[in-house]
Design an enzyme around this catalytic site. Structure first.
Site, PDB file in Angstrom:
ATOM      1  N   HIS A 179       0.856  -1.190   0.000  1.00  0.00           N
ATOM      2  CA  HIS A 179       0.000   0.000   0.000  1.00  0.00           C
ATOM      3  C   HIS A 179       0.887   1.232   0.000  1.00  0.00           C
ATOM      4  O   HIS A 179       1.953   1.214   0.598  1.00  0.00           O
ATOM      5  CB  HIS A 179      -0.915   0.004   1.239  1.00  0.00           C
ATOM      6  CG  HIS A 179      -2.072   0.933   1.099  1.00  0.00           C
ATOM      7  ND1 HIS A 179      -1.986   2.267   1.407  1.00  0.00           N
ATOM      8  CD2 HIS A 179      -3.336   0.722   0.646  1.00  0.00           C
ATOM      9  CE1 HIS A 179      -3.151   2.837   1.155  1.00  0.00           C
ATOM     10  NE2 HIS A 179      -3.979   1.927   0.689  1.00  0.00           N
ATOM     11  N   GLU A 181      -7.745  -5.227  -0.325  1.00  0.00           N
ATOM     12  CA  GLU A 181      -8.257  -5.968  -1.468  1.00  0.00           C
ATOM     13  C   GLU A 181      -8.199  -7.480  -1.272  1.00  0.00           C
ATOM     14  O   GLU A 181      -8.986  -8.213  -1.863  1.00  0.00           O
ATOM     15  CB  GLU A 181      -7.503  -5.582  -2.744  1.00  0.00           C
ATOM     16  CG  GLU A 181      -7.562  -4.106  -3.080  1.00  0.00           C
ATOM     17  CD  GLU A 181      -8.940  -3.625  -3.495  1.00  0.00           C
ATOM     18  OE1 GLU A 181      -9.925  -3.980  -2.823  1.00  0.00           O
ATOM     19  OE2 GLU A 181      -9.039  -2.892  -4.472  1.00  0.00           O
TER      20      GLU A 181
END
Ligand code: ACO
Length: 357
Positions: A246, A299
Site C-alpha cells: 500500500h 483488497e
C-alpha cells in the site's frame, strides 16, 4: 517529494484520515472498526455528507432520498443499458454513469450514489440475458443491490456482510480515485464528471481492480501447499502479488481486519487456502523487499468477503465503487465548497530549444 506525489498535501479535508504508520483510518472522528460495527451504508454516507448536503441531515432521510433516486436511475436504463453491450462490468458502469446529464434535477450526489447499485445489477443481468429488476426504494443500498442482482430478497447475513463492506470502503483519504474526483471537481465540471473520473482511476489493478485478480491467484494456487512455490515464482518473474502493499500503510490495513471479522459469519471454502497464501506471501515479500513494509491490503480481504457474499469476481471493482461513491461525492462537495483549482507543477526533463549560434 517523490514523483508519485507521496506526502504532497493537495487538499484539506474533514472527511477521513489515514495514518499509515499506526494502521489507523479515521472517518469524521470515528475509527473504521467502530464505524463498521455501528453504521449501515446510509448512516456512513450521512456522516460523510454532514454539512455538505441537506439530504444528510438525518440518515433515515438519506435512506429515503437514495431509495427514491434509485428508482429515478432505473428509469434511465432503457436509454443507457443497450449501449453497454460487449463491455466489461466496470466499463459498462463507467458508460452508464457518464450517461447521466449535468442538467438532472435534484442532488447529483444522491442520484449518482443511488445509481451505482442499480447500474451494476442491471448490467450484470443484461450480460446474462435477463431483464433488470426494479429497485425497492425502502431498502438499503446493500440489500437492494443483492435483490436487483438475483431478483429475490437476499439472506440477511449476506446483506449485512455486504453492508459492512460498503461502510468499510466508503472513504479513505486522498487515494488515487478520490484525488481524481477532486481534480475534476476543482474545475467546477460537476458531480457526475467528477465521479466518472474517480471510477476511471479506481478500475486499475494497482487500485480498485485488485480483488478479482486476488481470487484468480487463489484459484491458480489451488491448495495451501502450493502457495509458497507459486508465490515465489511470481516474485522471481518480477510480478506484484495482488492484495499486498500500500502506498500509505506500512502496517496491516485496518480495513482488512474489519472485513475478516465480517467474513467470519459467512460460509467460505477458501479460508484455509487464503490463510496459507497470506502467511507465505508476507514472509516472501519481507525477504523480497527487506527495506519496504509490504503488508496485506484491503483488497485481499475484499476478494474473500465478496466471494462469500456470492458476488462474481467480475463485479468486485464495480461493487467497490458502490461503496466508495459515498466518499467520492463527499470529497467533490467539499472541494466545490472550499477548494481551489488543483494545478500541480511538473519537473521538466525534456530537451531545451537550441540557442542559435
Ligand atoms: N508485490 C510485489 N512487490 C511489490 C508489491 C507487491 N504487491 N507492492 C510493492 N512492491 C514492490 C515494488 O515492486 C517496488 O519494488 P522496487 O522498488 O524494487 O521497484 C516496491 O515494492 C515499492 O513499490 P511502489 O510501487 O513504489 O509502492 P507503492 O507504495 O506505490 O505501491 C501499490 C502501492 C500500488 C498498492 C503496490 O503495493 C501494488 O502494486 N500492490 C499490488 C496491487 C494491489 O494490491 N492493489 C490494491 C491496493 S489497495 C487499494 O487501492 C484499495
Amino acid at each position: 517529494m517523490g514523483v508519485g506525489l507521496d506526502d504532497a498535501v493537495a487538499a484539506e479535508t474533514a472527511l477521513s484520515h489515514v495514518d499509515g504508520a499506526e494502521g489507523l483510518l479515521i472517518l469524521r472522528g470515528l475509527r473504521v472498526e467502530d464505524a463498521a460495527q455501528k453504521m449501515d451504508f446510509e448512516a456512513m454516507a450521512a456522516l460523510l455528507w454532514q454539512g455538505l448536503a441537506p439530504e444528510a441531515d438525518d440518515s433515515s432521510g438519506l435512506t429515503s432520498a437514495l431509495g427514491r433516486a434509485r428508482t429515478r436511475a432505473f428509469d434511465h436504463l432503457p436509454r443507457l443499458l443497450p449501449a453497454a453491450d460487449g463491455l466489461t462490468p466496470v466499463e459498462g458502469l463507467r458508460l452508464l454513469l457518464a450517461g447521466l446529464a449535468d442538467r438532472e434535477p435534484g442532488s447529483h450526489a444522491v442520484l449518482a450514489v443511488a445509481a451505482m447499485p442499480v447500474f451494476v445489477a442491471a448490467l450484470e443481468r443484461r450480460a446474462n440475458g435477463l431483464d433488470p429488476v426494479a429497485p425497492d426504494p425502502r431498502a438499503g443500498q446493500a440489500t437492494d443491490l443483492l435483490t436487483m442482482l438475483s431478483g429475490t430478497e437476499p439472506d440477511a447475513k449476506r446483506a449485512k456482510a455486504l453492508d459492512t463492506y460498503l461502510v468499510t470502503v466508503a472513504d479513505h483519504g486522498l487515494n488515487a480515485s478520490t484525488f481524481a474526483a477532486r481534480v475534476v471537481a476543482s474545475t467546477r465540471a460537476g458531480m457526475i464528471s467528477s465521479l466518472v473520473a474517480a471510477l476511471c482511476a479506481l478500475k486499475g489493478p494497482l487500485h480498485g481492480g485488485a480483488p478479482g485478480p486476488v481470487l484468480d491467484m487463489l484459484d491458480a494456487i489451488g491448495r495451501p501447499e502450493n502457495a509458497r512455490p507459486w508465490l515465489a515464482a511470481r516474485l522471481a518473474e518480477g510480478d506484484r502479488l495482488m492484495g499486498f502493499g500500500h502506498r500509505v500503510y506500512r502496517v496491516r490495513d485496518p480495513r482488512a481486519d474489519v472485513l475478516k471479522k465480517a467474513l467470519a459469519g459467512l460460509p467460505s471454502d477458501r479460508s484455509a487456502l487464503a490463510e496459507a497464501v497470506e502467511r507465505e506471501a508476507l514472509d516472501l515479500l519481507a525477504r523480497h523487499r527487506p527495506g519496504r513494509a509490504l503488508e496485506t491490503n484491503v483488497e485481499f480481504a475484499t476478494a474473500l468477503l465478496l466471494d462469500a457474499v456470492g458476488l462474481p469476481r467480475s463485479l468486485f471493482t464495480s461493487v467497490f465503487a458502490v461503496g466508495r461513491a459515498a466518499g467520492w461525492a463527499a470529497h467533490v462537495m467539499e472541494q466545490e465548497r472550499d477548494g481551489r483549482l488543483l494545478r500541480p507543477a511538473s519537473r521538466y526533463v525534456g530537451p531545451w530549444p537550441q540557442v542559435a549560434a
